[in-house]
Design a protein around this motif. Sequence first.
Motif, mmCIF file in Angstrom:
data_model
loop_
_atom_site.group_PDB
_atom_site.id
_atom_site.type_symbol
_atom_site.label_atom_id
_atom_site.label_comp_id
_atom_site.label_asym_id
_atom_site.label_seq_id
_atom_site.Cartn_x
_atom_site.Cartn_y
_atom_site.Cartn_z
ATOM 1 N N ALA A 50 39.026 47.544 23.220
ATOM 2 C CA ALA A 50 40.784 47.477 23.886
ATOM 3 C C ALA A 50 41.238 46.986 21.458
ATOM 4 O O ALA A 50 42.598 47.608 21.597
ATOM 5 C CB ALA A 50 41.134 46.279 24.376
ATOM 6 N N CYS A 51 40.252 45.976 21.362
ATOM 7 C CA CYS A 51 41.396 45.426 20.403
ATOM 8 C C CYS A 51 40.485 45.512 18.525
ATOM 9 O O CYS A 51 41.034 44.850 18.099
ATOM 10 C CB CYS A 51 41.867 43.896 20.748
ATOM 11 S SG CYS A 51 40.496 43.007 20.621
ATOM 12 N N GLY A 52 39.372 45.688 18.870
ATOM 13 C CA GLY A 52 38.290 46.233 17.585
ATOM 14 C C GLY A 52 37.845 45.161 16.876
ATOM 15 O O GLY A 52 36.796 44.787 16.095
ATOM 16 N N ASP A 58 50.417 45.958 31.153
ATOM 17 C CA ASP A 58 49.135 47.184 31.700
ATOM 18 C C ASP A 58 49.931 48.498 31.444
ATOM 19 O O ASP A 58 48.753 48.557 31.019
ATOM 20 C CB ASP A 58 49.534 46.804 33.317
ATOM 21 C CG ASP A 58 48.416 45.863 33.871
ATOM 22 O OD1 ASP A 58 47.834 45.134 32.991
ATOM 23 O OD2 ASP A 58 48.213 45.115 35.126
ATOM 24 N N ASP A 59 51.133 48.359 31.775
ATOM 25 C CA ASP A 59 51.144 49.710 31.678
ATOM 26 C C ASP A 59 51.391 50.262 29.770
ATOM 27 O O ASP A 59 51.438 51.337 29.777
ATOM 28 C CB ASP A 59 53.135 50.456 31.522
ATOM 29 C CG ASP A 59 53.463 50.663 32.740
ATOM 30 O OD1 ASP A 59 52.894 50.627 33.195
ATOM 31 O OD2 ASP A 59 54.613 50.504 32.707
ATOM 32 N N GLU A 60 51.383 49.014 28.823
ATOM 33 C CA GLU A 60 50.966 49.035 27.512
ATOM 34 C C GLU A 60 49.609 49.679 27.636
ATOM 35 O O GLU A 60 49.167 50.645 26.729
ATOM 36 C CB GLU A 60 51.431 48.572 27.015
ATOM 37 C CG GLU A 60 52.474 47.732 26.149
ATOM 38 C CD GLU A 60 53.535 46.498 26.046
ATOM 39 O OE1 GLU A 60 54.101 46.878 25.117
ATOM 40 O OE2 GLU A 60 53.016 45.481 26.532
ATOM 41 N N TRP A 61 48.609 48.824 28.274
ATOM 42 C CA TRP A 61 47.494 48.951 28.125
ATOM 43 C C TRP A 61 46.750 50.256 28.195
ATOM 44 O O TRP A 61 46.272 50.793 27.564
ATOM 45 C CB TRP A 61 46.339 48.126 28.239
ATOM 46 C CG TRP A 61 46.154 46.588 28.166
ATOM 47 C CD1 TRP A 61 47.099 45.119 28.156
ATOM 48 C CD2 TRP A 61 45.646 46.349 26.889
ATOM 49 N NE1 TRP A 61 46.676 44.386 27.942
ATOM 50 C CE2 TRP A 61 45.549 44.564 26.284
ATOM 51 C CE3 TRP A 61 44.855 46.943 25.488
ATOM 52 C CZ2 TRP A 61 45.513 44.380 25.465
ATOM 53 C CZ3 TRP A 61 44.520 46.845 24.563
ATOM 54 C CH2 TRP A 61 44.859 45.336 24.545
ATOM 55 N N LYS A 62 47.611 50.933 28.802
ATOM 56 C CA LYS A 62 47.248 51.950 30.129
ATOM 57 C C LYS A 62 47.241 53.323 29.769
ATOM 58 O O LYS A 62 46.840 54.919 28.918
ATOM 59 C CB LYS A 62 47.686 52.442 31.423
ATOM 60 C CG LYS A 62 47.469 52.066 32.360
ATOM 61 C CD LYS A 62 48.562 52.620 33.660
ATOM 62 C CE LYS A 62 48.196 51.246 34.992
ATOM 63 N NZ LYS A 62 48.427 51.334 36.213
ATOM 64 N N ARG A 63 48.125 53.437 27.597
ATOM 65 C CA ARG A 63 48.811 53.394 26.406
ATOM 66 C C ARG A 63 47.434 54.259 26.430
ATOM 67 O O ARG A 63 47.444 54.921 25.811
ATOM 68 C CB ARG A 63 49.760 53.409 25.994
ATOM 69 C CG ARG A 63 50.848 54.876 26.822
ATOM 70 C CD ARG A 63 52.618 54.143 26.306
ATOM 71 N NE ARG A 63 52.693 53.178 27.341
ATOM 72 C CZ ARG A 63 54.077 52.813 26.770
ATOM 73 N NH1 ARG A 63 54.295 51.859 26.032
ATOM 74 N NH2 ARG A 63 54.862 52.494 27.800
ATOM 75 N N ILE A 64 46.471 53.081 25.465
ATOM 76 C CA ILE A 64 45.760 52.940 24.750
ATOM 77 C C ILE A 64 44.181 53.166 25.377
ATOM 78 O O ILE A 64 43.122 53.697 24.772
ATOM 79 C CB ILE A 64 45.306 51.452 24.563
ATOM 80 C CG1 ILE A 64 47.189 51.369 23.799
ATOM 81 C CG2 ILE A 64 44.228 50.428 23.415
ATOM 82 C CD1 ILE A 64 47.124 49.743 23.300
ATOM 83 N N LEU A 65 44.391 52.655 26.750
ATOM 84 C CA LEU A 65 42.229 52.682 27.418
ATOM 85 C C LEU A 65 42.386 54.211 27.847
ATOM 86 O O LEU A 65 43.579 54.703 28.643
ATOM 87 C CB LEU A 65 42.346 51.746 27.943
ATOM 88 C CG LEU A 65 42.683 50.111 27.416
ATOM 89 C CD1 LEU A 65 42.576 49.337 28.851
ATOM 90 C CD2 LEU A 65 41.178 50.286 25.906
#
Length: 132
Positions: free
Chosen positions: A50-52, A9-16
């Motif tokens: 999120a991932c293209g 979740d922390d990694e996704w929060k940095r991207i999204l």
Amino acid sequence: MSDKILKTDDEWKRILTEEQFRVLREKGTETPNSGKYYRFHKHGVFLCAACGNELFSSETKFESGTGWPSFWAAVSSDNVETAPDRSLDRERTEVLCARCGGHLGHVFADGPEPTGMRYCINSVSLGFREEE
Ligand code: FE
């Protein structure tokens, strides 16, 4: 689709964005008529925000009147996954990106020909690549 993407979740929060995280990772729903791809008629391919991953072609987009971008087919059955969703009092079928597991929306069997399917997708879960 062998290249699955797994992030915390922390990694996704940095991207999204916050709204993308709420919809894609927490299975939220954007407000109807609010999404940037609802009344949108360009030609191209809709991608996972999120991932293209390539998800839907503009060739299968139609006006559903629901307030969310709607498609009668996915680009490929390999690119999306479905799962039973019993979070409401009626059972629905959730649609997810097959590569990153992101929540896209739901699919219903009341769409137009030729498939009779209606993929009801959140704009916030999508990106877009314009094509000639
Ligand atoms: Fe994805």
